[in-house]
Scaffold this active site. Structure first.
Site, short mmCIF file in Angstrom:
data_model
loop_
_atom_site.label_atom_id
_atom_site.label_comp_id
_atom_site.label_asym_id
_atom_site.label_seq_id
_atom_site.Cartn_x
_atom_site.Cartn_y
_atom_site.Cartn_z
N CYS A 1 -2.23 8.97 2.75
CA CYS A 1 -2.02 8.44 1.40
C CYS A 1 -3.19 8.74 0.49
CB CYS A 1 -1.79 6.94 1.48
SG CYS A 1 -3.13 6.10 2.34
N GLU B 1 0.88 -1.18 0.00
CA GLU B 1 0.00 0.00 0.00
C GLU B 1 0.90 1.21 0.00
OE1 GLU B 1 -3.77 -1.94 2.39
OE2 GLU B 1 -2.98 0.00 3.04
N GLU C 1 4.60 13.39 -4.60
CA GLU C 1 3.81 13.29 -3.37
C GLU C 1 4.49 14.13 -2.29
OE1 GLU C 1 3.87 9.61 -1.04
OE2 GLU C 1 1.70 9.74 -0.79
#
Ligand code: NAD
Length: 501
Positions: free
Chosen positions: A298, A264, A395
């Site tokens: 996330c 993940e 990110e």
């Protein structure tokens, strides 16, 4: 005394138990780290919280052996008994939810308004997966003309769980609860930046009656303890949550022992707002999904794609709201954004303020740090951005939003998909057929239409592209932690080819 002061007093009392440091927990025993200790500091004021055992290959080996030795007993324990233990873990978490939340806030900088719920969500994870223990091994029977074929599921064996520092307690339970429910034993390597609540979790689990060695915690750094866990031959699978580039390392490190990996990973998730949407609700959701949890999430919607017909009005309202967000001490119930996790992460997030300007974007809100005691930044909004800029590609993982205009549906889709990531997408439109078309072509593992991210445990959670491999939630979690087994029984004297007669 203000609520903040009361919370600080409570926290001080709770932290005294960490004065002697955090040890690794292996087979129900405390154990120092083979590589010594490291400092754990608070992002609120950079003060030392405690020393933490620095685990290495030796500690991982001991923990993997403990998990392996405990496996048969845990696997073979009657399901109702295993279920009862996991329910008691949930109750233990609920009983200590305030302690968990306060420690988590101090360790990570996350605001209490969000972390108090995260502890309870951890309990919910245990309850949800505990309720499936009894039927989780059930299979099917698939009759053929000559055989009675049956399937059954068995736990894969001892597994490694490697977790990050954002909402560490919730994420740890999210992985560990289904692993235990499946009948696996676990070696947990929590993030080095946030070890407190992983320690509380193993304690609660043992108090709930989890047999020794079923859950082991080894602290330390990724390239030391984490790498050794991926490489250990007794560990059958690694459930990992963290950055995409670390996910790639996890895969390489596990190749020698043919590990099953569940990854993940990161995201650069788009929220697309069309001019026919309910703009007030869209505004609330856009703000919530990037500025809650310090933007260290996330699934955050870090790219706002806004239709040019409403862009000026929408951005003006956004700027006003972003400037109003309360940055402060995480234990103050009024605080909406707390400090970032660490000096390193603070430097990374703040570096984008200049990167944005150099690339030609406008810093429409924030773009500055707050005080010099801890790692505080102002919630930030970049406008006049394009999807080619670094602020739209990378990110950032902080309370930082990049707004990009579009004019047509086709253009919005092209921008949304033009990223290496594919975790979540959020779509705001009242045109049903457009929503159907758009969600069909949007490259993301999870999409919400006219909604913020609302987690429902039976649904599949995970990403596509660089955002991950595999799904959690519902039965998908068990598919990872269990092996499907086929057994065929002959029902008669079917013809068997005879060789060498
Ligand atoms: P990270 O990848 O730096 O670290 C995560 C964990 O991996 C830590 O425990 C770390 O010690 C360990 N690690 C690091 N190098 C390793 C190695 N070589 N071998 C084994 N373990 C190693 O991530 P982070 O900075 O702690 O967390 C933030 C990241 O996590 C963000 O990218 C975020 O998007 C992602 N994340 C994803 C999800 C999701 O569900 N997709 C959820 C939360 C966070």
């Amino acid at each position: 005394m203000s609520t903040l002061d009361q919370n600080i007093e409570k926290l001080k009392g709770l932290l005294t138990r960490f004065n002697t440091g955090i040890q690794n927990r292996i087979a129900g025993e405390d154990r120092g780290g083979a590589l010594g200790e490291f400092d754990n500091t608070s992002p609120v004021d950079k003060s030392l919280i405690c020393q933490v055992a620095r685990g290495g290959a030796e500690d991982i080996d001991a923990a993997a052996h403990a998990a392996s030795a405990a496996f048969a007993e845990w696997r073979d324990m009657p399901a109702t008994q295993r279920r009862a233990i996991l329910i008691r873990v949930a109750e233990g978490i609920e009983a200590r939810a305030e302690e968990i939340a306060l420690c988590e806030c101090w360790d990570t900088g996350q605001a209490l308004r969000f972390m108090s719920k995260a502890a309870l969500r951890g309990a919910e994870n245990f309850r949800y997966f505990a309720d499936q223990v009894v039927q989780v091994r059930d299979g099917q029977h698939l009759k053929s003309p000559t055989l009675m074929n049956i399937t059954t599921r068995v736990p894969i064996g001892p597994v490694g769980v490697i977790t990050p520092w954002n909402t560490p307690f919730m994420l740890s339970t999210w992985k560990i609860a289904p692993a235990l429910a499946a009948g696996c034993t676990v070696v947990h390597k929590p993030a080095e930046a946030s070890p407190l609540t992983a320690r509380l979790l193993v304690e609660i689990a043992e108090e709930a009656g989890l047999p020794k060695g079923v859950l082991n915690t080894v602290n330390g750094f990724g390239e030391e303890a984490g790498k050794a866990l991926c490489e250990h031959p007794k560990i059958r699978a690694i459930a990992f949550v963290g950055e995409s580039r670390t996910g790639s390392l996890i895969t390489k490190q596990g190749a020698g022992t043919l590990k099953r990996n569940h990854l993940e990973l990161g995201g650069k998730n788009p929220v697309i707002v069309f001019d026919d949407a309910d703009l007030e609700r869209a505004l609330d959701a856009v703000i919530f999904m990037i500025y809650s949890i310090n933007g260290e999430r996330c699934t955050s919607s870090s790219r706002l794609l806004v239709q040019d017909t409403i862009r000026a009005e929408f951005e003006a309202k956004l700027i006003e709201r972003v400037n109003n967000i309360r940055v402060g001490h995480p234990l103050d119930p009024a605080t909406e954004v707390g400090p970032l996790i660490s000096a390193e992460h603070f430097d990374k997030v703040t570096s984008y303020f200049d990167i944005a300007r150099q690339d030609g974007a406008t810093v429409a809100a924030g773009g500055e740090t707050v005080g010099d005691q801890g790692y505080f930044v102002r919630p930030t909004l970049f406008t006049n951005a394009t999807n080619q800029m670094r602020i739209a590609k990378e990110e950032i993982f902080g309370p930082v939003l990049t707004s990009i205009p579009f004019s047509t549906e086709e253009e919005a889709l092209q921008i949304a998909n033009d990223t290496p990531y594919g975790l979540t997408g959020y779509l705001w439109t009242n045109d049903l057929t457009r929503a159907l078309r758009f969600t069909d072509r949007l490259e993301a593992g999870m999409i919400w239409v006219n909604s913020e991210n609302v987690r429902h445990l039976p649904t599949p959670f995970g990403g596509v592209k660089a955002s991950g491999i595999g799904r959690d939630g519902g039965d998908w979690s068990f598919e990872f932690y269990m092996e499907q087994k086929h057994i065929g029984f002959a029902t008669g004297q079917h013809k068997i080819s005879r060789l060498g007669v």
